[in-house]
Design a protein around this motif. Structure first.
Motif, short mmCIF file in Angstrom:
data_model
loop_
_atom_site.label_atom_id
_atom_site.label_comp_id
_atom_site.label_asym_id
_atom_site.label_seq_id
_atom_site.Cartn_x
_atom_site.Cartn_y
_atom_site.Cartn_z
N PHE A 1 0.84 -1.19 0.00
CA PHE A 1 0.00 0.00 0.00
C PHE A 1 0.88 1.25 0.00
O PHE A 1 1.94 1.28 0.63
CB PHE A 1 -0.91 0.01 1.23
N ASP A 2 0.43 2.26 -0.70
CA ASP A 2 1.12 3.55 -0.75
C ASP A 2 0.10 4.63 -0.43
O ASP A 2 -0.51 5.22 -1.33
CB ASP A 2 1.75 3.76 -2.12
N LEU A 3 -0.12 4.83 0.85
CA LEU A 3 -1.13 5.77 1.33
C LEU A 3 -0.55 6.59 2.48
O LEU A 3 0.25 6.08 3.26
CB LEU A 3 -2.35 5.01 1.87
N PRO A 4 -0.98 7.84 2.62
CA PRO A 4 -0.60 8.59 3.82
C PRO A 4 -1.38 8.02 5.01
O PRO A 4 -2.60 7.85 4.95
CB PRO A 4 -1.02 10.02 3.51
N LEU A 5 -0.67 7.67 6.07
CA LEU A 5 -1.30 7.04 7.24
C LEU A 5 -1.17 7.94 8.46
O LEU A 5 -0.15 8.59 8.66
CB LEU A 5 -0.64 5.69 7.53
N ALA A 6 -2.21 7.90 9.30
CA ALA A 6 -2.20 8.67 10.55
C ALA A 6 -2.82 7.85 11.68
O ALA A 6 -3.85 8.22 12.24
CB ALA A 6 -2.96 9.99 10.36
N PRO A 7 -2.18 6.71 12.03
CA PRO A 7 -2.73 5.94 13.16
C PRO A 7 -2.44 6.66 14.47
O PRO A 7 -1.35 7.20 14.66
CB PRO A 7 -1.96 4.62 13.06
N ARG A 8 -3.41 6.68 15.35
CA ARG A 8 -3.21 7.29 16.66
C ARG A 8 -2.84 6.22 17.66
O ARG A 8 -3.53 5.19 17.77
CB ARG A 8 -4.48 8.01 17.13
#
Length: 159
Positions: free
Chosen positions: A65-72
């Motif tokens: 996958f090539d996605l911007p990620l923002a896991p908290r």
């Protein structure tokens, strides 16, 4: 913002925050009282791209996958989730192997397992690739049946 997509492991709700993917949720979705995902928006660019990449993954045409990620999560959880992303498509690692890769001993396996279980972006951050030391499928927030389907897709190309 959020959208929903169908998949071989059931409906998935995709949640975007500040231009990045923040969550992939399995149905049934979190109960009232969980963080509000906001308004539905099926045209939000990150969500549209996530739907596209998930469809390609489930069709067997996408391995990374090539996605911007923002896991908290905590600093430790972030380290575990980053390590999960290094487990290759079709490969598995034990909780102990993940702990050792983080410079810890096997004694940290339980903490790795807890962080793994709190991964807010399953499938994309491949927590399904972590298995028991003896090779058995162990806990998965989405249920062992989903874990088995995901591993089967990656290892055998089967659902």
């Amino acid at each position: 913002m959020w959208t929903e997509t169908d998949s071989p492991i059931g409906p998935l709700r995709l949640v975007e925050r500040d231009g990045a993917l923040a969550a992939v949720e399995f149905a049934p979705y979190p109960e009232p009282g969980a963080p509000d995902p906001g308004e539905r928006d099926d045209t939000q660019p990150v969500l549209v791209e996530t739907v596209r990449q998930l469809a390609a993954y489930f069709d067997g045409g996408l391995r990374d996958f090539d996605l911007p990620l923002a896991p908290r999560g905590s600093d430790f959880q972030q380290r575990v989730w980053a390590q999960l992303r290094t487990i290759g498509y079709g490969e598995t690692a034990s909780y102990g192997e993940v702990a050792r890769a983080l410079g810890m001993t096997n004694a940290a396996s339980r903490a790795v397992g807890l962080a793994n279980g709190r991964n807010p972006i399953p499938v994309v951050i491949p927590c399904h690739r972590v298995i028991g030391a003896n090779g058995t499928l162990t806990g998965y927030a989405g249920g062992l049946e989903r874990k088995q389907v995901l591993l089967g897709l990656e290892q055998d190309g089967l659902f």
